[in-house]
Design an enzyme around this catalytic site. Structure first.
Site, PDB file in Angstrom:
ATOM      1  CB  THR A 146       9.025 -41.697  20.797  1.00  0.00           C
ATOM      2  OG1 THR A 146       8.345 -41.107  21.667  1.00  0.00           O
ATOM      3  CG2 THR A 146       7.816 -42.001  19.711  1.00  0.00           C
ATOM      4  CG  ASP A 147       6.767 -42.908  26.558  1.00  0.00           C
ATOM      5  OD1 ASP A 147       6.627 -41.753  25.146  1.00  0.00           O
ATOM      6  OD2 ASP A 147       7.217 -42.136  27.404  1.00  0.00           O
ATOM      7  CD  GLU A 148       3.778 -38.769  21.556  1.00  0.00           C
ATOM      8  OE1 GLU A 148       3.882 -38.369  20.793  1.00  0.00           O
ATOM      9  OE2 GLU A 148       5.150 -38.014  22.373  1.00  0.00           O
ATOM     10  CE1 TYR A 183       7.957 -37.761  16.639  1.00  0.00           C
ATOM     11  CE2 TYR A 183       6.573 -38.341  18.621  1.00  0.00           C
ATOM     12  CZ  TYR A 183       8.127 -38.264  18.018  1.00  0.00           C
ATOM     13  OH  TYR A 183       8.748 -38.961  18.894  1.00  0.00           O
ATOM     14  CE  LYS A 222      10.359 -41.611  16.806  1.00  0.00           C
ATOM     15  NZ  LYS A 222      11.572 -41.733  15.588  1.00  0.00           N
TER      16      LYS A 222
END
Ligand code: NAD
Ligand code: DAU
Length: 339
Positions: free
Chosen positions: A125-127, A153, A157
Site C-alpha cells: 500500500t502507499d500508506e 496497519y 504492511k
C-alpha cells in the site's frame, strides 16, 4: 499457470479472482482465504463453479496448513492480498495485524522457498510512505520515497515489504511488490469510506466525515488495480517495487459531496465527527515507473468509476445488507457512537 491468490474472498482479491478466472481460462486460480469478518463467499459465488477456480479456507499464518497446500498444489505464482486492511481497526486492536500481515507473509515466503516459485507478488500500500503535506500538491510518492508509517496497519504492511525484500536479497526469491493508492468499486466492505457513505445514505443515515474532511486520497477503480497486478506478475522484473495509482486525488469532503450528488441527496447528510488519531493528510502516487516499464495507466476517471460503483451498490443491495445486518453493527457502534 497455477496462481494462488490469498485474501481472494475480500474486496480487491475478490475482484482479482473474477478478473483472472474470466480473462485466463487456461490458468488455474486457487483462492486461499481464512474468511475473517472481511471475507465473503458471496463475493466468489459468480466464479465458484468455474473449472479453473478452486477455494481453500486456510489461514496464511498457519505454517502447517500452508506448507501442505503448497505440497499439494505446487503453484507457479503467489499473489498475496490476505491482510487485515482497515486502519481504524488497527488503532483499536493492532495484534491481529501483526500476525496476519507480517507473520502470514513470512509463512508464505518460507513456503515459496521450500517448494520453489516463479513469482511471489506482495500487494502492499502507499500508506507505507506515510503522508504528504496538504499545501504541497507538487509532491508525490515514488518508489524511492522513504518508508515512514503512521498507523499499526501501515507499520505492519511496511514490515511485510521489508521481509519480502530481505528474501529477495538473501535467498534470491523472485518477488515483486506493488504499492497502491485507495481502491473503490464493487464488493468493497462497508466499513471503508466510500461504501460506508453509500450504505448509510441508502439507509437514510448521515455520513461521518473525520475532522474537517480536508484529507486527500488518490482513488483508483479496483479493476485498474487488478490489471496492474496482472501485468506485474507477467512482465514485471523480480526484485522491483511498482507504485500503482494516478492522479485521481480528491479531498474526503469532495468525495462525500460527489456521492451525495449522485444519490440525489443534500449536504445536510454530512456529519463532521472526531478525527482519526494520527490521520494521514494526503496520499498521491507517481505512477511513472509502471507506466514507463509496463505501459500501465489507470483507465477509469473518478467521475466514471464512482457512478459504476454506486450503480453496483444499488443493484446488489443483498450483498452489503447481509454484512451490515450482522456483527458489523457492533463494530459501527464501537467506532461511531458518541464520536
Ligand atoms: P479486505 O479486508 O477487503 O480483504 C482481506 C481478505 O483477506 C479477506 O477476505 C480476509 O478474510 C482475508 N484474510 C485476512 N486474514 C487472513 C489470514 N490470516 N489468512 C488468509 N486470509 C486472510 O482487504 P482489501 O481492501 O481487499 O485489501 C487487499 C490487500 O490490498 C491488502 O493487503 C491491503 O493491504 C492491500 N491494499 C488495499 C487497498 C485498498 O484501498 N483497499 C489499497 C492498497 C493496498
Ligand atoms: O491508501 C491505501 C489504503 O487505503 C489501504 O492500504 C487500506 O487498506 C485502505 O483501507 C485505505 O485506507 P484509508 O484509511 O485511506 O481508507 P478509509 O476508507 O478507511 O478512509 C478513507 C478516508 O476517509 C480517510 O482519510 C479517512 C476518511 N474517513 C473514513 C471513514 C471510514 C472518514 O472521513 N469517515 C469514515 O467514516
Amino acid at each position: 499457470m497455477k496462481i494462488i491468490v490469498t485474501g481472494g474472498a475480500g474486496f480487491i482479491g475478490g475482484n482479482f479472482c473474477h478478473y483472472m478466472v474470466n480473462t485466463y481460462p487456461e490458468d488455474s486460480i486457487i483462492c486461499v482465504d481464512k474468511l475473517t469478518y472481511a471475507g465473503n463467499m458471496e463475493t466468489l459465488a459468480p466464479i465458484m463453479e468455474k473449472d479453473n477456480f478452486t477455494f481453500y479456507k486456510t489461514d496464511i499464518a498457519d505454517r502447517t496448513a500452508i506448507f501442505e497446500l503448497f505440497q499439494k498444489e505446487h503453484p507457479d505464482v503467489v499473489v498475496n492480498f490476505a491482510a487485515e486492511s482497515h486502519v481504524d481497526r488497527s488503532i483499536l486492536d493492532p495484534a491481529v495485524f501483526l500476525r496476519t500481515n507480517i507473520l502470514g507473509t513470512g509463512v508464505l515466503l518460507d513456503a515459496c522457498r521450500e517448494y520453489g516459485i516463479k513469482r511471489y507478488h506482495q500487494v502492499s500500500t502507499d500508506e507505507v510512505y506515510g503522508d504528504l503535506p496538504l499545501d504541497r500538491p507538487d509532491l508525490f510518492f515514488t518508489e524511492e520515497t522513504p518508508l515512514h508509517t503512521s498507523s499499526p496497519y501501515s507499520a505492519s504492511k511496511a514490515s511485510a515489504d521489508l521481509l519480502v525484500l530481505a528474501y529477495v536479497r538473501t535467498y534470491k526469491l523472485p518477488c515483486t511488490i506493488s504499492r497502491c493508492s485507495n481502491n473503490y468499486g464493487p464488493y468493497h466492505f462497508p466499513e471503508k469510506f466510500i461504501p460506508l457513505m453509500i450504505a448509510n445514505v441508502l439507509n437514510g443515515k448521515k455520513i461521518p466525515v473525520y475532522g474537517k474532511g480536508e484529507n486527500v486520497r488518490d482513488w483508483l477503480f479496483v479493476e485498474d488495480h487488478c490489471i496492474a497486478i496482472d501485468q506485474i506478475i507477467r512482465k514485471g522484473t523480480a526484485g522491483e517495487i511498482y507504485n500503482i495509482g494516478g492522479h485521481n486525488e480528491r479531498t474526503n469532503l469532495e468525495v462525500a459531496k460527489t456521492v451525495l450528488h449522485e444519490l440525489g441527496k443534500g449536504e445536510d447528510f454530512i456529519e463532521y465527527v472526531t478525527d482519526r488519531p494520527g490521520h494521514d493528510r494526503r496520499y498521491a502516487i507517481d505512477p511513472a515507473k509502471i507506466h514507463r516499464e509496463l505501459g500501465w495507466l489507470p483507465k477509469t476517471p473518478f467521475e466514471e468509476g464512482i457512478k459504476k460503483t454506486i450503480a453496483w451498490y444499488l443493484e446488489n443491495r443483498g450483498w452489503w445488507e447481509n454484512i451490515i445486518s450482522g456483527e458489523y453493527q457492533n463494530y459501527y457502534e464501537t467506532m461511531y457512537h458518541n464520536r
